[in-house]
Design an enzyme around this catalytic site. Structure first.
Site, PDB file in Angstrom:
ATOM      1  N   TRP A 195      17.103   0.917 -26.723  1.00  0.00           N
ATOM      2  CA  TRP A 195      16.076  -0.118 -26.087  1.00  0.00           C
ATOM      3  C   TRP A 195      14.683  -0.181 -26.798  1.00  0.00           C
ATOM      4  O   TRP A 195      14.372  -1.322 -27.142  1.00  0.00           O
ATOM      5  CB  TRP A 195      15.924  -0.082 -24.655  1.00  0.00           C
ATOM      6  N   ASP A 205       7.836   0.760 -21.649  1.00  0.00           N
ATOM      7  CA  ASP A 205       9.108   0.361 -20.702  1.00  0.00           C
ATOM      8  C   ASP A 205       9.614   1.572 -19.791  1.00  0.00           C
ATOM      9  O   ASP A 205      10.056   2.500 -20.420  1.00  0.00           O
ATOM     10  CB  ASP A 205      10.085   0.069 -21.842  1.00  0.00           C
ATOM     11  N   LYS A 233      17.457  -0.627 -12.006  1.00  0.00           N
ATOM     12  CA  LYS A 233      17.881   0.870 -12.002  1.00  0.00           C
ATOM     13  C   LYS A 233      17.489   1.594 -10.731  1.00  0.00           C
ATOM     14  O   LYS A 233      18.189   2.473 -10.195  1.00  0.00           O
ATOM     15  CB  LYS A 233      17.401   1.524 -13.342  1.00  0.00           C
TER      16      LYS A 233
END
Length: 360
Positions: free
Chosen positions: A101, A171, A195
């Protein structure tokens, strides 16, 4: 079949109490005669829902007054573009690449300016966090970017990088609200909620107010300007109403269960059960350098693809769901977010012990 233990990396397990409450309110929220799914986002009832959610999140994280909290859409992917579009004043940013990511965010940022990879752990399949105490930070970098917890690879920044005075952008999708956090150390903290907080479809961005600029390049879309959403208090257009409502319930659940320091203790306890087993097992082994292990995502392997496949199939039959590792790593991965009960991790270790005995 009853509820399973769901080890999915996201969308992931939610607190059972929250799901029961939402079910009870499905047809009639708070005497409104309507479901939250069908009410106007401009209504007084909904305004209370979103404002309470923000207030509870601010309390949980200790978010200072000089930060905005935005409830947005588009997942982390959209922020990969929004961040450079909004924050690149000098047109330079430094990225620490510790997983898929962060790598995708760095690649996306290259479209909008000079995105420099100042450190990476790709040389060892992202199985560790590089030393970030003295990085070659660019003098004119507008920010330094990290993905704080790597969902796929199971690593975590336990020490934030030395950004040499530059703003840190993080993030935190897969470690959001899993432990106390000093918001002042960041320019931007953001993440998808699917999540560790709520259902897919909501992205939360916590941004220091002085980073919200008006003087952006003309090409920056209205919807990707932080100012658009800050000015409208996340109600510029129809927000993901139901998702925000569930997040709000999770914030209440976290407060009722002792807040973020209690969560950290719980999460450390759960992770220790699994890591202790992996460290003594002859069949299974963890894939991450010990000091960089995540409390949220635990990848492990047997070293034999056939055995891995057998394990995944048999664990599913035993009511342990979604243990297959990410396709880029293989093996297995247990995501043990806030809402995963300790009993779920104990059941997993019990199953692994049995499996090891039967497959020697």
């Amino acid at each position: 079949m009853g509820r399973v233990y769901n080890f999915s990396a996201g969308p992931a397990v939610l607190p059972e109490e929250v799901l029961k409450e939402a079910a009870a309110e499905m047809l009639d929220y708070n005497g409104s005669g309507m479901s939250v799914m069908e009410m106007s986002h401009r209504s007084k009832v909904y305004d209370d829902i979103i404002k309470t959610a923000e207030a509870d999140l601010r309390e949980l994280m200790g978010i200072p007054e000089n930060y905005e909290v935005l409830f947005l859409q588009g997942g982390a992917w959209t922020q990969f573009s929004a961040i450079p579009m909004n924050l690149m004043k000098n047109g330079v940013a430094d990225y620490i690449v510790t997983g898929q990511w962060a790598k995708k965010a760095w690649q996306e940022a290259q479209k909008y300016g000079k995105a420099v990879k100042v450190a990476s752990s790709e040389d060892e399949t992202f199985s560790y966090i590089p030393d970030c105490s003295d990085l070659p930070i660019d003098d004119d970098a507008d920010y330094v970017y990290i993905c704080e917890n790597n969902t796929i690879y199971g690593t975590k920044f336990w020490n934030l990088p030395n950004t040499k005075g530059k703003d840190l952008v993080a993030d935190v999708s897969s470690c959001f609200l899993s432990e106390p956090v000093d918001v002042n150390k960041y320019g931007v903290i953001y993440g998808g909620v699917q999540k560790n907080i709520g259902p897919a479809g909501v992205t939360i961005v916590i941004i220091r107010k002085d980073l919200i600029r008006e003087d952006l390049a003309e090409y920056v879309p209205t919807m990707l300007r932080y100012k658009t959403h800050a000015d409208a208090q996340s109600l510029f257009n129809t927000p993901p109403c139901y998702g925000i409502y569930i997040c709000g319930k999770v914030f209440k659940w976290l407060k009722a269960n002792g807040g973020l320091s209690a969560m950290k203790t719980r999460n450390e306890e759960k992770a220790k059960i699994l890591y202790d087993f992996l460290d003594q097992s002859e069949m299974f082994k963890g894939t991450v350098r010990k000091e960089d292990r995540s409390l949220m995502n635990v990848p492990f392997i047997t070293g034999n693809d056939e055995l891995d496949a057998k394990f995944v199939a048999e664990s599913k039959a035993a009511g342990l769901e979604n243990l297959k590792g990410h396709r880029s790593v293989g093996g297995m991965r247990a995501s043990i977010y806030n809402a995963m009960p300790k009993a779920g991790v104990e059941k997993l270790v019990e199953f692994m012990t049995e499996f090891e005995k039967n497959n020697k």
